[in-house]
Design a protein around this motif. Structure first.
Motif, PDB file in Angstrom:
ATOM      1  N   VAL A   1       0.773  -1.177  -0.168  1.00 56.68           N
ATOM      2  CA  VAL A   1       0.137  -0.227  -0.379  1.00 56.68           C
ATOM      3  C   VAL A   1       1.053   1.110   0.058  1.00 56.68           C
ATOM      4  O   VAL A   1       0.168   1.812  -0.948  1.00 56.68           O
ATOM      5  N   ARG A   2       1.760   1.483   0.934  1.00 56.55           N
ATOM      6  CA  ARG A   2       3.051   2.270   1.045  1.00 56.55           C
ATOM      7  C   ARG A   2       3.828   2.440  -0.030  1.00 56.55           C
ATOM      8  O   ARG A   2       3.872   3.240  -0.830  1.00 56.55           O
ATOM      9  N   PHE A   3       3.983   2.004  -1.030  1.00 59.38           N
ATOM     10  CA  PHE A   3       4.616   1.413  -2.480  1.00 59.38           C
ATOM     11  C   PHE A   3       3.796   2.352  -3.277  1.00 59.38           C
ATOM     12  O   PHE A   3       4.463   3.298  -4.191  1.00 59.38           O
ATOM     13  N   TYR A   4       2.732   1.494  -3.387  1.00 56.42           N
ATOM     14  CA  TYR A   4       1.834   2.615  -4.586  1.00 56.42           C
ATOM     15  C   TYR A   4       1.808   3.781  -3.921  1.00 56.42           C
ATOM     16  O   TYR A   4       1.891   4.649  -4.561  1.00 56.42           O
ATOM     17  N   GLY A   5       1.570   4.128  -2.770  1.00 58.77           N
ATOM     18  CA  GLY A   5       1.165   5.586  -2.413  1.00 58.77           C
ATOM     19  C   GLY A   5       2.525   6.403  -2.591  1.00 58.77           C
ATOM     20  O   GLY A   5       2.268   7.730  -3.147  1.00 58.77           O
ATOM     21  N   ALA A   6       3.884   5.692  -2.647  1.00 59.20           N
ATOM     22  CA  ALA A   6       4.729   6.882  -3.088  1.00 59.20           C
ATOM     23  C   ALA A   6       4.910   7.210  -4.582  1.00 59.20           C
ATOM     24  O   ALA A   6       5.025   8.067  -5.090  1.00 59.20           O
ATOM     25  N   TYR A   7       4.126   6.087  -5.017  1.00 57.92           N
ATOM     26  CA  TYR A   7       4.210   6.756  -7.041  1.00 57.92           C
ATOM     27  C   TYR A   7       2.894   7.236  -7.104  1.00 57.92           C
ATOM     28  O   TYR A   7       3.017   7.862  -8.359  1.00 57.92           O
ATOM     29  N   TYR A   8       1.951   7.089  -6.363  1.00 59.32           N
ATOM     30  CA  TYR A   8       0.712   7.554  -6.725  1.00 59.32           C
ATOM     31  C   TYR A   8       0.297   8.823  -5.992  1.00 59.32           C
ATOM     32  O   TYR A   8      -1.027   8.670  -5.898  1.00 59.32           O
ATOM     33  N   LEU A   9       0.998   9.145  -5.084  1.00 61.46           N
ATOM     34  CA  LEU A   9       0.278   9.855  -3.857  1.00 61.46           C
ATOM     35  C   LEU A   9      -0.611  11.223  -4.642  1.00 61.46           C
ATOM     36  O   LEU A   9      -1.486  11.449  -4.335  1.00 61.46           O
ATOM     37  N   VAL A  10       0.416  12.053  -5.467  1.00 60.09           N
ATOM     38  CA  VAL A  10       0.489  13.307  -4.898  1.00 60.09           C
ATOM     39  C   VAL A  10      -0.798  13.550  -6.042  1.00 60.09           C
ATOM     40  O   VAL A  10      -1.629  12.230  -7.146  1.00 60.09           O
ATOM     41  N   GLY A  11      -2.344  13.716  -6.217  1.00 53.50           N
ATOM     42  CA  GLY A  11      -3.605  14.011  -6.749  1.00 53.50           C
ATOM     43  C   GLY A  11      -4.389  13.389  -6.615  1.00 53.50           C
ATOM     44  O   GLY A  11      -6.061  13.505  -6.894  1.00 53.50           O
ATOM     45  N   ASN A  12      -4.300  12.251  -5.764  1.00 53.57           N
ATOM     46  CA  ASN A  12      -5.252  10.111  -5.603  1.00 53.57           C
ATOM     47  C   ASN A  12      -5.395  10.805  -4.031  1.00 53.57           C
ATOM     48  O   ASN A  12      -5.056  10.293  -3.571  1.00 53.57           O
ATOM     49  N   LYS A  13      -6.771  11.886  -3.810  1.00 54.48           N
ATOM     50  CA  LYS A  13      -7.183  11.193  -2.559  1.00 54.48           C
ATOM     51  C   LYS A  13      -7.490   9.150  -2.235  1.00 54.48           C
ATOM     52  O   LYS A  13      -7.082   9.205  -0.684  1.00 54.48           O
ATOM     53  N   GLN A  14      -7.791   8.354  -2.512  1.00 57.11           N
ATOM     54  CA  GLN A  14      -7.984   7.348  -2.715  1.00 57.11           C
ATOM     55  C   GLN A  14      -6.793   6.333  -1.368  1.00 57.11           C
ATOM     56  O   GLN A  14      -6.627   6.160  -1.113  1.00 57.11           O
TER      57      GLN A  14
END
Length: 144
Positions: A76-89
């Protein structure tokens, strides 16, 4: 050679920000922690966190279960690292992963009594509380 490795790092907003890099770092550390629970019969690292738990409750099975849970949160955190910006979910999912982890460790310490405040518990408490606070305070910056 350095530009190649920089291209592997997560991008941030135009204004910068280090939260995605922190999430990547924490994710990689968590993956190594998870691998350790599967690859060694030595339970000393797990016992260091759950220092007050009866020794018979810290088993290879409980360590692997904890390792699996840690691996899922690292994904989850790995995905967050790459897709965090502008992605509220994704942002909120990452925040929840730290909230659940922090809640788990605090409950094991204060309610169940399986942890005591010391070296083993300090790391997870610091990472979960620092990360959750950072994400809460920077939510508008990354989701604007």
């Amino acid at each position: 050679m350095v530009p190649y490795f920089q291209s592997l790092l997560p991008t941030t907003t135009a204004q910068g920000g280090y939260l995605p890099h922190w999430l990547l770092f924490i994710s990689v550390v968590s993956i190594f922690n998870s691998v350790q629970t599967y690859s060694t019969p030595d339970l000393s690292l797990t016992r260091r966190v759950y220092e007050s738990a009866p020794r018979d409750q810290i088993t290879p099975l409980s360590a692997r279960t904890f390792g699996t849970w840690t691996f899922i949160t690292s994904i989850v955190r790995f995905y967050g690292a790459y897709y965090l910006v502008g992605n509220k979910q994704i942002y909120e999912l990452c925040m929840w992963s730290f909230a659940v982890a922090g809640g788990h460790f605090i409950s094991e310490w204060l309610y169940f009594g399986n942890c005591k405040l010391g070296k083993g518990l300090a790391g997870p408490l610091i990472v979960s509380s620092l990360s959750l606070t950072w994400m809460y305070l920077q939510k508008d910056f990354y989701l604007a």
